[in-house]
Design a protein around this motif. Structure first.
Motif, PDB file in Angstrom:
ATOM      1  N   TYR A 190      54.539   3.662   7.314  1.00 24.11           N
ATOM      2  CA  TYR A 190      53.537   3.949   8.348  1.00 24.11           C
ATOM      3  C   TYR A 190      53.445   5.453   8.591  1.00 24.11           C
ATOM      4  CZ  TYR A 190      51.339   4.204  12.968  1.00 24.11           C
ATOM      5  OH  TYR A 190      50.522   4.523  14.020  1.00 24.11           O
ATOM      6  N   VAL A 191      54.588   6.104   8.730  1.00 24.48           N
ATOM      7  CA  VAL A 191      54.622   7.524   9.073  1.00 24.48           C
ATOM      8  C   VAL A 191      54.062   8.386   7.948  1.00 24.48           C
ATOM      9  CG1 VAL A 191      56.148   9.472   9.606  1.00 24.48           C
ATOM     10  CG2 VAL A 191      56.561   7.234  10.648  1.00 24.48           C
ATOM     11  N   PHE A 192      54.414   8.084   6.704  1.00 25.96           N
ATOM     12  CA  PHE A 192      54.084   8.976   5.592  1.00 25.96           C
ATOM     13  C   PHE A 192      52.839   8.582   4.801  1.00 25.96           C
ATOM     14  CE2 PHE A 192      58.724   9.618   6.088  1.00 25.96           C
ATOM     15  CZ  PHE A 192      58.709  10.985   6.330  1.00 25.96           C
ATOM     16  N   THR A 193      52.375   7.354   4.951  1.00 22.41           N
ATOM     17  CA  THR A 193      51.245   6.932   4.110  1.00 22.41           C
ATOM     18  C   THR A 193      50.092   6.294   4.879  1.00 22.41           C
ATOM     19  OG1 THR A 193      52.194   4.713   3.683  1.00 22.41           O
ATOM     20  CG2 THR A 193      52.831   6.502   2.186  1.00 22.41           C
ATOM     21  N   HIS A 194      50.307   5.939   6.143  1.00 18.41           N
ATOM     22  CA  HIS A 194      49.257   5.213   6.874  1.00 18.41           C
ATOM     23  C   HIS A 194      48.139   6.161   7.306  1.00 18.41           C
ATOM     24  CE1 HIS A 194      47.423   1.997   9.170  1.00 18.41           C
ATOM     25  NE2 HIS A 194      47.361   2.808  10.221  1.00 18.41           N
ATOM     26  N   PHE A 195      46.917   5.765   6.988  1.00 17.99           N
ATOM     27  CA  PHE A 195      45.739   6.550   7.362  1.00 17.99           C
ATOM     28  C   PHE A 195      44.742   5.629   8.041  1.00 17.99           C
ATOM     29  CE2 PHE A 195      41.394   7.870   6.421  1.00 17.99           C
ATOM     30  CZ  PHE A 195      41.391   9.182   6.899  1.00 17.99           C
ATOM     31  N   GLU A 196      44.267   6.036   9.210  1.00 14.42           N
ATOM     32  CA  GLU A 196      43.232   5.269   9.884  1.00 14.42           C
ATOM     33  C   GLU A 196      42.421   6.183  10.792  1.00 14.42           C
ATOM     34  OE1 GLU A 196      44.235   2.624  13.153  1.00 14.42           O
ATOM     35  OE2 GLU A 196      46.316   3.309  13.079  1.00 14.42           O
ATOM     36  N   THR A 197      41.126   5.995  10.780  1.00  8.49           N
ATOM     37  CA  THR A 197      40.260   6.755  11.667  1.00  8.49           C
ATOM     38  C   THR A 197      39.950   5.912  12.905  1.00  8.49           C
ATOM     39  OG1 THR A 197      38.288   5.922  10.530  1.00  8.49           O
ATOM     40  CG2 THR A 197      39.215   8.014   9.766  1.00  8.49           C
ATOM     41  N   THR A 198      39.532   6.568  13.953  1.00  6.71           N
ATOM     42  CA  THR A 198      39.169   5.852  15.194  1.00  6.71           C
ATOM     43  C   THR A 198      37.770   6.304  15.611  1.00  6.71           C
ATOM     44  OG1 THR A 198      40.286   7.583  16.487  1.00  6.71           O
ATOM     45  CG2 THR A 198      41.542   5.591  15.980  1.00  6.71           C
ATOM     46  N   PRO A 199      36.751   5.899  14.836  1.00  5.95           N
ATOM     47  CA  PRO A 199      35.380   6.338  15.138  1.00  5.95           C
ATOM     48  C   PRO A 199      34.893   5.915  16.515  1.00  5.95           C
ATOM     49  CG  PRO A 199      35.401   4.570  13.506  1.00  5.95           C
ATOM     50  CD  PRO A 199      36.804   5.007  13.677  1.00  5.95           C
ATOM     51  N   ALA A 200      35.475   4.847  17.063  1.00  7.08           N
ATOM     52  CA  ALA A 200      35.068   4.419  18.399  1.00  7.08           C
ATOM     53  C   ALA A 200      35.409   5.474  19.448  1.00  7.08           C
ATOM     54  CB  ALA A 200      35.756   3.099  18.747  1.00  7.08           C
ATOM     55  N   SER A 201      36.458   6.248  19.192  1.00  5.37           N
ATOM     56  CA  SER A 201      36.881   7.280  20.143  1.00  5.37           C
ATOM     57  C   SER A 201      36.389   8.670  19.765  1.00  5.37           C
ATOM     58  CB  SER A 201      38.416   7.312  20.228  1.00  5.37           C
ATOM     59  OG  SER A 201      38.928   6.075  20.658  1.00  5.37           O
ATOM     60  N   THR A 202      36.397   8.975  18.453  1.00  9.41           N
ATOM     61  CA  THR A 202      36.046  10.326  18.008  1.00  9.41           C
ATOM     62  C   THR A 202      34.619  10.436  17.484  1.00  9.41           C
ATOM     63  OG1 THR A 202      36.827   9.927  15.747  1.00  9.41           O
ATOM     64  CG2 THR A 202      38.456  10.709  17.364  1.00  9.41           C
ATOM     65  N   GLY A 203      34.050   9.303  17.088  1.00 10.12           N
ATOM     66  CA  GLY A 203      32.718   9.321  16.505  1.00 10.12           C
ATOM     67  C   GLY A 203      32.698   9.816  15.073  1.00 10.12           C
ATOM     68  N   ILE A 204      33.864   9.999  14.474  1.00  6.94           N
ATOM     69  CA  ILE A 204      33.968  10.554  13.124  1.00  6.94           C
ATOM     70  C   ILE A 204      34.284   9.438  12.130  1.00  6.94           C
ATOM     71  CG2 ILE A 204      35.270  12.131  11.646  1.00  6.94           C
ATOM     72  CD1 ILE A 204      35.702  13.852  14.170  1.00  6.94           C
ATOM     73  N   HIS A 205      33.385   9.235  11.169  1.00  7.01           N
ATOM     74  CA  HIS A 205      33.559   8.187  10.167  1.00  7.01           C
ATOM     75  C   HIS A 205      34.024   8.745   8.831  1.00  7.01           C
ATOM     76  CE1 HIS A 205      31.592   4.978  12.595  1.00  7.01           C
ATOM     77  NE2 HIS A 205      30.932   5.998  13.109  1.00  7.01           N
ATOM     78  N   ASN A 206      33.656   9.968   8.531  1.00  9.48           N
ATOM     79  CA  ASN A 206      33.997  10.570   7.253  1.00  9.48           C
ATOM     80  C   ASN A 206      35.497  10.852   7.169  1.00  9.48           C
ATOM     81  OD1 ASN A 206      34.398  13.152   5.452  1.00  9.48           O
ATOM     82  ND2 ASN A 206      32.458  12.236   4.795  1.00  9.48           N
ATOM     83  N   LYS A 207      36.162  10.292   6.153  1.00 14.53           N
ATOM     84  CA  LYS A 207      37.616  10.414   6.052  1.00 14.53           C
ATOM     85  C   LYS A 207      38.060  11.837   5.759  1.00 14.53           C
ATOM     86  CE  LYS A 207      38.392   5.603   4.643  1.00 14.53           C
ATOM     87  NZ  LYS A 207      38.941   4.701   3.599  1.00 14.53           N
ATOM     88  N   ALA A 208      37.341  12.524   4.874  1.00 12.32           N
ATOM     89  CA  ALA A 208      37.714  13.900   4.538  1.00 12.32           C
ATOM     90  C   ALA A 208      37.619  14.798   5.772  1.00 12.32           C
ATOM     91  CB  ALA A 208      36.813  14.429   3.418  1.00 12.32           C
ATOM     92  N   TYR A 209      36.568  14.601   6.556  1.00 13.39           N
ATOM     93  CA  TYR A 209      36.396  15.396   7.762  1.00 13.39           C
ATOM     94  C   TYR A 209      37.496  15.095   8.781  1.00 13.39           C
ATOM     95  CZ  TYR A 209      33.805  17.871  11.438  1.00 13.39           C
ATOM     96  OH  TYR A 209      33.423  18.752  12.417  1.00 13.39           O
ATOM     97  N   ALA A 210      37.877  13.838   8.871  1.00 12.34           N
ATOM     98  CA  ALA A 210      38.958  13.436   9.780  1.00 12.34           C
ATOM     99  C   ALA A 210      40.277  14.104   9.381  1.00 12.34           C
ATOM    100  CB  ALA A 210      39.106  11.913   9.783  1.00 12.34           C
ATOM    101  N   ILE A 211      40.534  14.189   8.091  1.00 14.62           N
ATOM    102  CA  ILE A 211      41.768  14.839   7.612  1.00 14.62           C
ATOM    103  C   ILE A 211      41.753  16.322   7.962  1.00 14.62           C
ATOM    104  CG2 ILE A 211      43.040  15.511   5.540  1.00 14.62           C
ATOM    105  CD1 ILE A 211      42.223  12.823   4.309  1.00 14.62           C
ATOM    106  N   ILE A 212      40.611  16.966   7.782  1.00 13.12           N
ATOM    107  CA  ILE A 212      40.495  18.386   8.112  1.00 13.12           C
ATOM    108  C   ILE A 212      40.837  18.623   9.589  1.00 13.12           C
ATOM    109  CG2 ILE A 212      38.825  20.267   8.417  1.00 13.12           C
ATOM    110  CD1 ILE A 212      37.447  19.280   5.861  1.00 13.12           C
ATOM    111  N   LEU A 213      40.306  17.767  10.465  1.00 15.46           N
ATOM    112  CA  LEU A 213      40.576  17.917  11.899  1.00 15.46           C
ATOM    113  C   LEU A 213      42.019  17.559  12.244  1.00 15.46           C
ATOM    114  CD1 LEU A 213      37.273  16.529  13.489  1.00 15.46           C
ATOM    115  CD2 LEU A 213      37.914  18.905  13.041  1.00 15.46           C
ATOM    116  N   SER A 214      42.633  16.676  11.452  1.00 13.04           N
ATOM    117  CA  SER A 214      44.031  16.320  11.695  1.00 13.04           C
ATOM    118  C   SER A 214      44.960  17.512  11.493  1.00 13.04           C
ATOM    119  CB  SER A 214      44.459  15.175  10.759  1.00 13.04           C
ATOM    120  OG  SER A 214      43.762  13.984  11.057  1.00 13.04           O
TER     121      SER A 214
END
Length: 493
Positions: A190-214
């Motif tokens: 979970y810690v090292f490999t789990h990836f999930e976006t929360t578009p309901a809260s952030t409005g961000i669907h694009n995974k690459a963009y989510a990683i950049i903001l992370s």
């Protein structure tokens, strides 16, 4: 390495080149055209303590951990720290070479968490400080930092010596204790490999963009190590001790920071509950909620969480103190060259303590004024914070770019010399700085409204516009660059 291929010879030569009792860094300062005005009494460890306290272990991670976790889940957050630390090392190495050659110049939120949990939590009627009280705490801390910085630098160095042990020991306790106390821990997968976006809260669907903001939490955390360069005029053997302090402080923070992120992430009990407005920290303080869940889940009280939050708040206090120290030296250096309005006032040195006391209080007043918007608009204060971050990180780009394009014959290397590797390292560092500054200008929440707009581009544009207008109307008529205040001439500077 040196021009003749002997790095060791260059280090030894610089380290034993004191002539007639004059520190080699002071001689180099004289060559640059400046006389020694500040008291040169800082040792390597004291300079390291201030540099370490300026970066601080918790100040970047605590406020942005929750939002970065929300963008892409644990994996981008955890590995983002490693990536950012790797590229930041290039900046630190490039700045160390420059420092060696030219030895010249969010704690209120954590306190809110402590008060909230100590008075019964958000669920139990605990006290959540309103904006006015939050601002009062912010201003009160700023005044304390300025007051302490008015005294001799050794006072700050002593406090920051406490700071480095406070953060290293306290950080180690948190890193070890938190996963042990937590009623359950997340698996390594979970810690090292789990990836999930929360578009309901952030409005961000694009995974690459989510990683950049992370990655924002890491980019916001890993800067400030250059404060050692701001103290070179007060450091013994600054041409050697400055680079060592820069690289060592970044190395320690990189290791401990990653360990702290891992401890928090392994100890998450319920991801969704961390952001629940009805939880014990009102859904506003994710690290505090993780600490609360761990201790309350095991012992059915929050005393342990409050104690650890106090350790974290101490880190914020020490960080603010050191940042004030560093900022005042920048103002002093600019004022010495006549680079800001009323420079004659700000460049004055306290006759007894030999510190730029006026510059300290200027920084404090400006800091308090920049905090006023929080009374009405959160996004505006966030924009100011982003611009300040861009200004600090972007400030590294100027000397690094200058070093990169400077002809070799015009550069007088110090003991820390990169040789042929200098330009490639500077290029990587410069490109990473450009990328980092660009990221802080991106929208962080969608859809974009007046309440979610990232005002940093507007604030940055307005700031640069005012500076350019000032230059065109007035400053270009009298500002001529560095102002020599010593009558020593040299063929090569």
């Amino acid at each position: 390495m040196s021009a003749d291929g002997s790095a060791e010879a260059l280090w030894v030569e610089a380290g034993n080149s004191t002539v007639n009792g004059v520190d080699p860094a002071e001689r180099r300062l004289n060559e640059l055209g400046y006389k020694q005005e500040l008291r040169r009494e800082m040792t390597l460890f004291k300079t390291l303590a201030i540099a370490f306290s300026t970066v601080t272990l918790f100040t970047g991670i605590v406020p942005l951990y929750g939002t970065s976790l929300q963008y892409g889940g644990p994996a981008p957050l955890v590995w983002g720290w490693v990536v950012v630390a790797f590229f930041t090392a290039f900046i630190a190495i490039a700045m160390s070479e420059i420092c060696s050659s030219f030895p010249a110049y969010a704690g209120s939120q954590t306190m809110q968490s402590i008060i909230l949990l100590s008075t019964g939590t958000s669920k139990g009627g605990g006290y959540l400080a309103p904006r006015g009280v939050f601002l009062a705490m912010y201003m009160g801390l700023t005044v304390i930092w300025a007051f302490l910085n008015t005294f001799a630098l050794n006072v700050i160095a002593f406090i920051d010596t406490i700071s480095i042990w406070w953060q290293v020991i306290g950080g180690a306790v948190i890193v070890v204790m938190l996963p042990l106390v937590a009623h359950s821990t997340q698996p390594a997968s979970y810690v090292f490999t789990h990836f999930e976006t929360t578009p309901a809260s952030t409005g961000i669907h694009n995974k690459a963009y989510a990683i950049i903001l992370s990655f924002l939490v890491s980019q916001y955390s890993l800067y400030g190590y250059d404060s050692a360069a701001h103290l070179t005029e007060e450091t013994k053997g600054a041409e050697i001790n400055g680079p060592i302090a820069i690289l060592t402080s970044l190395g320690i923070i990189s290791v401990f920071g990653w360990a702290y992120i891992l401890a928090l992430t392994f100890s998450i009990q319920d991801f969704n509950y961390l952001y629940d407005k009805s939880n014990e920290t009102a859904g506003q303080f994710v690290p505090a909620q993780i600490l609360y869940d761990a201790f309350h889940g095991r012992y059915h009280n929050s005393s342990g969480a409050i104690v650890l939050l106090f350790v974290i708040w101490g880190s914020f206090f020490f960080g603010g103190l050191s940042i004030t120290t560093s900022a005042a030296r920048v103002v002093y250096a600019l004022s010495r060259d006549g680079g800001i309005p009323f420079s004659r006032i700000w460049r004055k040195v306290h006759p007894k303590y030999k510190v730029p006391a006026n510059a300290v209080w200027l920084c404090a007043v400006l800091c308090m004024l920049l905090g006023l918007p929080i009374l009405k608009v959160n996004v505006l204060f966030t924009a100011i914070t982003s611009v300040c971050t861009i200004g600090w990180v972007g400030g590294y780009a100027v000397p690094i770019f200058a070093r990169m394009i400077m002809p070799k014959k015009n550069f007088k290397p110090g003991p820390f010399y990169l040789g042929r590797a200098s330009r490639p390292i500077c290029l990587i560092a410069f490109l990473w700085i450009c990328y980092t500054c660009s990221v802080f200008l991106l929208p962080t929440i969608y859809p974009i409204t007046w309440n979610t707009l990232n005002y940093a581009p507007i604030a940055l544009g307005a700031t640069l516009g005012v500076i350019m207008l000032w230059w065109l109307v007035d400053a270009r008529k009298w500002f001529k660059g560095p102002v020599r205040n010593i009558g020593i001439q040299h063929d090569k500077v």
